[in-house]
Design a protein around this motif. Structure first.
Motif, short mmCIF file in Angstrom:
data_model
loop_
_atom_site.label_atom_id
_atom_site.label_comp_id
_atom_site.label_asym_id
_atom_site.label_seq_id
_atom_site.Cartn_x
_atom_site.Cartn_y
_atom_site.Cartn_z
N GLY A 55 80.20 -34.94 37.98
CA GLY A 55 80.96 -36.46 38.35
C GLY A 55 81.16 -36.95 36.75
N ALA A 56 80.24 -36.71 35.75
CA ALA A 56 80.33 -37.31 34.35
C ALA A 56 81.53 -36.73 33.74
CB ALA A 56 78.88 -36.96 33.70
N ALA A 71 87.02 -37.96 31.65
CA ALA A 71 88.51 -37.74 31.52
C ALA A 71 89.27 -39.03 32.29
CB ALA A 71 88.88 -36.47 32.38
N ALA A 72 88.73 -39.51 33.58
CA ALA A 72 89.44 -40.13 34.02
C ALA A 72 89.47 -41.80 33.38
CB ALA A 72 88.76 -40.75 35.56
N LEU A 73 88.42 -42.09 32.45
CA LEU A 73 88.21 -43.04 31.72
C LEU A 73 89.61 -43.26 30.85
CD1 LEU A 73 86.55 -45.71 30.79
CD2 LEU A 73 85.53 -44.23 29.12
N ALA A 110 88.62 -45.82 22.60
CA ALA A 110 88.24 -44.99 23.85
C ALA A 110 87.43 -43.83 23.86
CB ALA A 110 89.27 -45.05 24.88
N LEU A 111 87.91 -43.17 22.93
CA LEU A 111 87.27 -41.88 22.58
C LEU A 111 85.86 -41.68 22.02
CD1 LEU A 111 90.54 -40.24 20.73
CD2 LEU A 111 89.44 -39.80 23.02
N TYR A 112 85.81 -42.63 21.44
CA TYR A 112 84.19 -42.69 20.94
C TYR A 112 83.20 -43.36 22.07
CZ TYR A 112 86.14 -42.72 16.32
OH TYR A 112 86.80 -42.30 15.12
N PHE A 113 83.79 -43.75 23.25
CA PHE A 113 83.01 -44.01 24.65
C PHE A 113 82.55 -42.60 25.35
CE2 PHE A 113 84.36 -48.03 23.51
CZ PHE A 113 83.55 -49.07 24.12
N LEU A 114 83.05 -41.60 24.99
CA LEU A 114 83.05 -40.41 25.83
C LEU A 114 81.74 -39.76 25.91
CD1 LEU A 114 86.19 -38.31 24.95
CD2 LEU A 114 85.80 -39.45 27.06
#
Length: 317
Positions: A41-42, A47-49, A76-80
């Protein structure tokens, strides 16, 4: 997306009930399955984020220039890393909470905070280091909790419980709050200068007080057991009233001094403290209601009366 609340209201009570009714083998098999599902799920959540952010950009970044929207998308990429770690962290925390090992979960939260602060202290030249610092904090806490949890494969071939359907149902119920949040964010983009900051600072104070007064949902475990449930709920509600009413009154009476002590320095001027204090007085009134609704909503969710919990969410919003 209220992921922590989903684990606390569905996974923790279900694991408690499995352990009481069917023993450790059923408990471990279900917990192991939950951990594996959380890892998968993570990846989907990360990906959904990114996808949802681009879809919601006209709402969450209303009033932004094209360059500012591009910067938000890049950020947003740095939140992955954080997104990949947070769901397994909640799954391991649910396992330990079901065993009443709250001190380990609380200690992990303190570790998350300390590691994040240390990472920000070492590197803080850009805003991109903020989500990376949170990712480092959750990575450290997850490692500690995994070591404490251990990995046990029970010999008994009891079928694991299906926790995912109930968690998905509860997750959809929580999205009422996200819908309202999107509306709030749209209009906040058009507030006068300082308005969004005032709401943000007040939100930090109120959210932390609300978490303290609901004891981070520690009552989920005792309410999961049917033995003496009504008496436990009555004591919880009385205790919440005795704590939340004086606390809300104190915040209303001393809103400006609280803001001044916590935030007034640098560019946070006395005028900003007055504005933030006025907003804080209004938000403080929600402490009593939110504190009372929390255990009631959790009880309905434990009893799988999701329609009632939906109603409580709508009323609270």
């Amino acid at each position: 997306f209220s992921l922590a609340g989903v684990f606390d209201t569905v996974a923790v009570p279900r694991l408690v009930q499995l352990r009481e009714r069917h023993g450790d083998a059923a408990f471990w098999r279900s917990s192991n399955r939950l951990l594996l599902q959380s890892l998968a799920g993570a990846a989907l959540f990360a990906a959904a984020l990114i996808l949802l952010l681009h879809l919601a950009m006209p709402i969450v970044a209303a009033g932004f220039s094209a360059a500012e929207r591009a910067e938000v998308a890049a950020l947003a990429l740095y939140f992955l890393p954080w997104a990949l770690l947070v769901i397994p962290y909640y799954a391991v925390s649910a396992h330990l909470k079901a065993l009443w090992q709250f001190h380990w979960v609380f200690g992990a939260e303190i570790l998350t905070m300390l590691v994040s602060i240390l990472a920000l202290w070492l590197r803080h030249e850009s805003i991109v280091f903020l989500p990376l610092a949170y990712g480092a904090g959750y990575a450290s806490a997850l490692l500690v909790l995994l070591l404490r949890r251990g990995l046990v494969r029970p010999k008994e071939r009891t079928p694991p419980a299906a926790l995912l359907p109930g968690m998905a149902n509860q997750h959809l119920a929580n999205q009422f709050g996200n819908a309202v949040s999107l509306v709030d964010r749209y209009f906040q983009s058009f507030l006068l200068a300082g308005g969004i900051s005032a709401l943000g600072y007040c939100g930090q104070i109120i959210n932390n007080l609300s978490i303290l007064m609901t004891f981070r949902d520690i009552y989920v475990v005792p309410l999961a057991s049917p033995t003496g449930r009504n008496e436990k709920l009555e004591r919880i509600l009385k205790g919440v009233v005795l704590i939340s009413v004086p606390c809300a009154g104190f915040v209303v009476a001393f809103a400006e001094p609280i803001v001044a002590v916590l935030f007034q320095r640098g560019h946070f001027t006395p005028e900003a403290a007055v504005l933030t204090g006025n907003v804080l007085r209004i938000l403080a009134l929600s402490l009593v209601v939110s504190s009372l609704l929390a255990p009631m909503a959790r009880l309905f969710q434990i009893l799988n009366r999701i329609s009632y919990s939906h109603l409580l969410y709508i009323v609270s919003l």
